[in-house]
Design a protein around this motif. Structure first.
Motif, PDB file in Angstrom:
ATOM      1  N   GLU A 204       9.758   3.537  20.780  1.00  0.00           N
ATOM      2  CA  GLU A 204      10.574   3.620  21.988  1.00  0.00           C
ATOM      3  C   GLU A 204      11.286   2.310  22.305  1.00  0.00           C
ATOM      4  N   CYS A 205      10.863   1.215  21.675  1.00  0.00           N
ATOM      5  CA  CYS A 205      11.497  -0.083  21.910  1.00  0.00           C
ATOM      6  C   CYS A 205      12.751  -0.188  21.056  1.00  0.00           C
ATOM      7  N   LYS A 206      13.895  -0.174  21.683  1.00  0.00           N
ATOM      8  CA  LYS A 206      15.156  -0.136  20.949  1.00  0.00           C
ATOM      9  C   LYS A 206      15.583  -1.531  20.499  1.00  0.00           C
ATOM     10  N   ALA A 207      16.052  -1.602  19.266  1.00  0.00           N
ATOM     11  CA  ALA A 207      16.566  -2.858  18.726  1.00  0.00           C
ATOM     12  C   ALA A 207      17.967  -3.112  19.273  1.00  0.00           C
ATOM     13  N   PRO A 208      18.419  -4.381  19.251  1.00  0.00           N
ATOM     14  CA  PRO A 208      19.769  -4.695  19.740  1.00  0.00           C
ATOM     15  C   PRO A 208      20.860  -3.862  19.076  1.00  0.00           C
ATOM     16  N   THR A 209      20.726  -3.615  17.761  1.00  0.00           N
ATOM     17  CA  THR A 209      21.734  -2.810  17.058  1.00  0.00           C
ATOM     18  C   THR A 209      21.794  -1.408  17.633  1.00  0.00           C
ATOM     19  N   GLU A 210      20.609  -0.828  17.881  1.00  0.00           N
ATOM     20  CA  GLU A 210      20.541   0.527  18.413  1.00  0.00           C
ATOM     21  C   GLU A 210      21.077   0.578  19.836  1.00  0.00           C
ATOM     22  N   LEU A 211      20.725  -0.417  20.645  1.00  0.00           N
ATOM     23  CA  LEU A 211      21.233  -0.463  22.016  1.00  0.00           C
ATOM     24  C   LEU A 211      22.745  -0.657  22.028  1.00  0.00           C
ATOM     25  N   PHE A 212      23.247  -1.482  21.101  1.00  0.00           N
ATOM     26  CA  PHE A 212      24.693  -1.699  20.995  1.00  0.00           C
ATOM     27  C   PHE A 212      25.413  -0.390  20.672  1.00  0.00           C
ATOM     28  N   MET A 213      24.842   0.367  19.707  1.00  0.00           N
ATOM     29  CA  MET A 213      25.481   1.639  19.328  1.00  0.00           C
ATOM     30  C   MET A 213      25.451   2.637  20.493  1.00  0.00           C
ATOM     31  N   ARG A 214      24.401   2.592  21.301  1.00  0.00           N
ATOM     32  CA  ARG A 214      24.353   3.478  22.476  1.00  0.00           C
ATOM     33  C   ARG A 214      25.439   3.110  23.485  1.00  0.00           C
ATOM     34  N   LYS A 215      25.650   1.799  23.659  1.00  0.00           N
ATOM     35  CA  LYS A 215      26.715   1.357  24.565  1.00  0.00           C
ATOM     36  C   LYS A 215      28.078   1.785  24.030  1.00  0.00           C
ATOM     37  N   VAL A 216      28.253   1.625  22.704  1.00  0.00           N
ATOM     38  CA  VAL A 216      29.517   2.037  22.086  1.00  0.00           C
ATOM     39  C   VAL A 216      29.743   3.531  22.294  1.00  0.00           C
ATOM     40  N   ALA A 217      28.625   4.322  22.146  1.00  0.00           N
ATOM     41  CA  ALA A 217      28.754   5.775  22.260  1.00  0.00           C
ATOM     42  C   ALA A 217      29.260   6.206  23.638  1.00  0.00           C
ATOM     43  N   ARG A 218      28.959   5.417  24.676  1.00  0.00           N
ATOM     44  CA  ARG A 218      29.414   5.754  26.029  1.00  0.00           C
ATOM     45  C   ARG A 218      30.939   5.765  26.114  1.00  0.00           C
ATOM     46  N   TYR A 219      31.559   4.909  25.318  1.00  0.00           N
ATOM     47  CA  TYR A 219      33.021   4.821  25.330  1.00  0.00           C
ATOM     48  C   TYR A 219      33.640   5.581  24.152  1.00  0.00           C
ATOM     49  N   TYR A 220      32.878   5.636  23.046  1.00  0.00           N
ATOM     50  CA  TYR A 220      33.398   6.245  21.823  1.00  0.00           C
ATOM     51  C   TYR A 220      33.691   7.732  22.011  1.00  0.00           C
ATOM     52  N   THR A 221      32.697   8.475  22.525  1.00  0.00           N
ATOM     53  CA  THR A 221      32.859   9.924  22.638  1.00  0.00           C
ATOM     54  C   THR A 221      33.965  10.308  23.627  1.00  0.00           C
ATOM     55  N   PRO A 222      34.008   9.726  24.845  1.00  0.00           N
ATOM     56  CA  PRO A 222      35.132  10.056  25.729  1.00  0.00           C
ATOM     57  C   PRO A 222      36.487   9.693  25.115  1.00  0.00           C
ATOM     58  N   ALA A 223      36.520   8.578  24.387  1.00  0.00           N
ATOM     59  CA  ALA A 223      37.779   8.163  23.756  1.00  0.00           C
ATOM     60  C   ALA A 223      38.215   9.184  22.718  1.00  0.00           C
ATOM     61  N   VAL A 224      37.231   9.689  21.938  1.00  0.00           N
ATOM     62  CA  VAL A 224      37.536  10.685  20.903  1.00  0.00           C
ATOM     63  C   VAL A 224      38.099  11.958  21.535  1.00  0.00           C
ATOM     64  N   ILE A 225      37.435  12.427  22.600  1.00  0.00           N
ATOM     65  CA  ILE A 225      37.913  13.653  23.256  1.00  0.00           C
ATOM     66  C   ILE A 225      39.297  13.421  23.868  1.00  0.00           C
ATOM     67  N   GLY A 226      39.498  12.236  24.425  1.00  0.00           N
ATOM     68  CA  GLY A 226      40.819  11.911  24.985  1.00  0.00           C
ATOM     69  C   GLY A 226      41.908  11.915  23.921  1.00  0.00           C
ATOM     70  N   ILE A 227      41.609  11.316  22.759  1.00  0.00           N
ATOM     71  CA  ILE A 227      42.600  11.294  21.667  1.00  0.00           C
ATOM     72  C   ILE A 227      42.836  12.698  21.145  1.00  0.00           C
ATOM     73  N   ALA A 228      41.746  13.479  21.015  1.00  0.00           N
ATOM     74  CA  ALA A 228      41.891  14.864  20.548  1.00  0.00           C
ATOM     75  C   ALA A 228      42.785  15.670  21.498  1.00  0.00           C
TER      76      ALA A 228
END
Length: 626
Positions: free
Chosen positions: A220-244
């Motif tokens: 359950e203890c997330k590594a910095p890489t994993e936490l970074f990817m989660r932060k990216v996902a917050r913006y990545y998915t809405p951006a993808v739907i917006g571009i689509a």
């Protein structure tokens, strides 16, 4: 195959539908027949995904991967691309099943640990042994463990001697001997005879239970890489739907100002759907945590417990290793060499005063003196009030006399004169004073661990360049150890506060510090360091609570293994991240300009996810052959 029955049904329906379309079967060409057919094909694999999308929607998580798949499938059906709509859900579902299988395999190491938990205990009650659950046994009760059975609870040995297989706890195959009144830990297995233990801890506080709890929590203890990817996902998915959304809208707006531009809504919507499918972050969502989980599980089977993926990451960044001396670089098994006196008391009297006072201490040197006194058949004095002074020694009252037993700092603290030559001696010393007058000294030796030189050499090969030893022992002794290990920076005569100050100085100089201690008296520096590593800390409560990484036995060479596992894990995770982004950006570009189809998008998305998963599963194999 049972878990794939929905996928198999959908695949057969999809293939049959494609063949019927290709053969231009008359009845299949009737209105709504093909639509109903492909709806039946997509339902078994699509409805669970849509249900997940709805659950996330209710939690106000609008941009989940399930939502991406749902939008892509519904869109494909809206423009009449029924087979592709089924394919989107089918291959996504197959990918999810394969991902689940991969995660299950990664959990095998953790399951193996969980399977170590004994289910029963044979406890002595009312004149006979009864089988009960380990949770029902109370401290102080006697339990019996037969050869080949796992010890269910921590306790002290009642037999004269016992030989135990400790591989499940330490990763070492060599058996370990424990003498009468010695500590036996839950998870050990007696190999020579039935043994009896007096239970010292309830099951919930046993070493095994706490270790398993720690390993489970590590996931359950997330590594910095994993936490970074989660932060990216917050913006990545809405951006993808917006571009689509913009892919069909912008050409339409352009066609309004440029009449010569021929705008086909179905064509641009199709490109938008391709964009949605390929942008699904499955490979990253699964392979990154899978990689860390695999690293933690593989390390646990090497006798190394990481408290989380964040520490797997941190140990790869450590550029400085700082060591305690006693019990860490040395065996901690002290041997009394000789006793020197000031002429006031005999050697036997000095030994009895020191051993009597030290009988109240748990320090390795204290235990060695008490054991030596027993061997010399010295009768210890009754001890009155005892005050232990951290970093100095003990003050005890014996027969009305004040007895001081400790290092020369203790003598300085009480203003007691002693021979200055003691500072230059390369051995460990316990000085003794009686009623304010120096009485004598016990001279002791502590040997280097067998693999200490090899461990330092291995860490240097892993790129570690700065090493230090911090110890409360004399500077002459510490520097002698440092010279034998080819360590340039060694500091002795340190109090716990001095160790903290030195570690803080290293951190202020921007070093990433891993501190390696025995987990008993190094809690402050273990907590302050970037990575706190407890050696042989399995039976130590303070080690389990404070350290970030626990080496379950006294093997220093496992430090090299810990660094190597961290680097393997980090390397594979970044390989997955780069692979996923390169392939996805390439297909996204091709899909936007109309070159890639939904089929290619589906295969590319699932294919990249599977490649990332298989790559993450290499961690176990790499570590096994390292």
């Amino acid at each position: 195959m049972k878990q794939y029955r929905n996928e198999i049904f959908s695949f057969l329906m999809l293939m049959a539908g494609v063949l019927l379309e290709y053969a231009q079967t008359p009845w299949f060409a009737l209105p709504y027949v093909s639509l109903v057919w492909f709806l039946a094909a997509v339902a078994p694999v699509g409805l669970p995904v849509m249900a997940e999308a709805w659950e996330h929607l209710m939690k106000k998580e609008y941009f989940s991967e399930f939502m991406l798949m749902t939008i892509a499938t519904i869109g494909a059906f809206c423009i009449g691309e029924y087979p592709e709509g089924v394919a989107v859900m089918l291959f996504y579902a197959v990918g999810e099943q394969l991902q689940d299988s991969a995660v299950d395999k990664a959990r095998d190491n953790i399951r193996a640990l969980l399977d170590m938990r004994p289910r029963t205990a044979s406890v002595f009650r009312k004149g006979q042994y009864s089988i009960v659950s380990p949770e029902a046994v109370e401290t102080g009760e006697t339990i019996e463990v037969k050869v080949g059975e796992k010890v269910p609870l921590d306790g002290v040995l009642q037999n004269e001697v016992g030989v135990f297989n400790t591989a499940a706890l330490t990763g070492e195959s060599l058996p370990r001997s424990v003498r009468q009144s010695g500590e036996v830990l839950a998870g050990m297995i007696p190999v020579n005879e039935t043994i009896r233990l007096s239970v010292t801890k309830p099951y919930s506080q046993s070493t095994l239970a706490r270790m398993l709890e720690m390993v489970e929590e590590a996931a359950e203890c997330k590594a910095p890489t994993e936490l970074f990817m989660r932060k990216v996902a917050r913006y990545y998915t809405p951006a993808v739907i917006g571009i689509a959304f913009l892919i069909p809208v912008l050409p339409f707006l352009y066609s309004l100002v440029q009449p010569s531009f021929i705008y086909l809504f179905a064509s641009w919507l199709y490109r938008s759907l391709v964009f949605l499918v390929i942008s699904c972050p499955c490979a990253l969502v699964v392979s990154i945590p899978l990689g860390y989980f695999g690293g933690i599980g593989a390390a646990s089977h090497k006798g190394i417990l990481f408290k989380g993926g964040n520490y797997l990451d941190a140990i790869t960044k450590a550029d400085t290793f700082v060591f305690d001396k006693t019990g860490t670089l040395t065996t901690g098994n002290f041997r009394v060499c000789r006793i020197e006196t000031a002429g006031i008391y005999s050697e036997a009297e000095v030994l009895k005063y020191i051993a009597s006072a030290e009988s109240k201490s748990s320090h390795p040197m204290a235990k060695a003196v008490v054991e030596y006194a027993k061997q010399q058949q010295a009768t210890l004095y009754p001890v009155g009030a005892v005050t232990e002074i951290a970093g100095y020694g003990l003050e005890a009252y014996i027969g009305g006399k004040q007895i001081l037993a400790g290092n020369y700092r203790l003598m300085d603290k009480y203003g007691i004169a002693y021979p200055e030559g003691l500072h230059e001696m390369p051995e460990s010393l316990i000085l003794c004073a009686c009623n304010g007058i120096y009485a004598g000294v016990v001279v002791m030796e502590d040997e280097l661990k067998d693999d200490a030189v090899e461990a330092i050499r291995g860490l240097k090969q892993q790129g570690i360049r700065h090493f230090e030893i911090l110890s409360g022992d004399k500077t002459a002794l510490v520097q002698n150890i440092a010279h034998r290990l080819d360590i340039r920076h060694a500091y002795g005569d340190l109090l716990p506060a001095d160790k903290v100050a030195r570690l803080q100085k290293l951190k202020d100089e921007k070093h990433c510090v891993a501190f390696v201690g025995d987990g008993i008296n190094d809690a402050p520096v273990l907590a302050l360091s970037d990575v706190g590593i407890a050696m042989g800390g399995l039976g130590s409560d303070i080690a389990i609570e404070t350290a970030d990484v626990i080496i379950q036995d006294d093997s220093l060479s496992k430090l090299v293994t810990a660094v190597r596992i961290g680097k393997y894990t980090r390397r594979i995770i970044w390989q997955n991240i780069i692979l996923a982004f390169l392939v996805k950006f390439a297909i996204l570009a091709l899909g936007t300009v109309g070159v890639a189809t939904l089929w290619e998008a589906v295969f590319a998305d699932s294919g990249v996810a599977l490649l990332a998963i298989f790559n993450a599963m290499r961690i176990n194999r790499l570590i096994k052959h390292s």
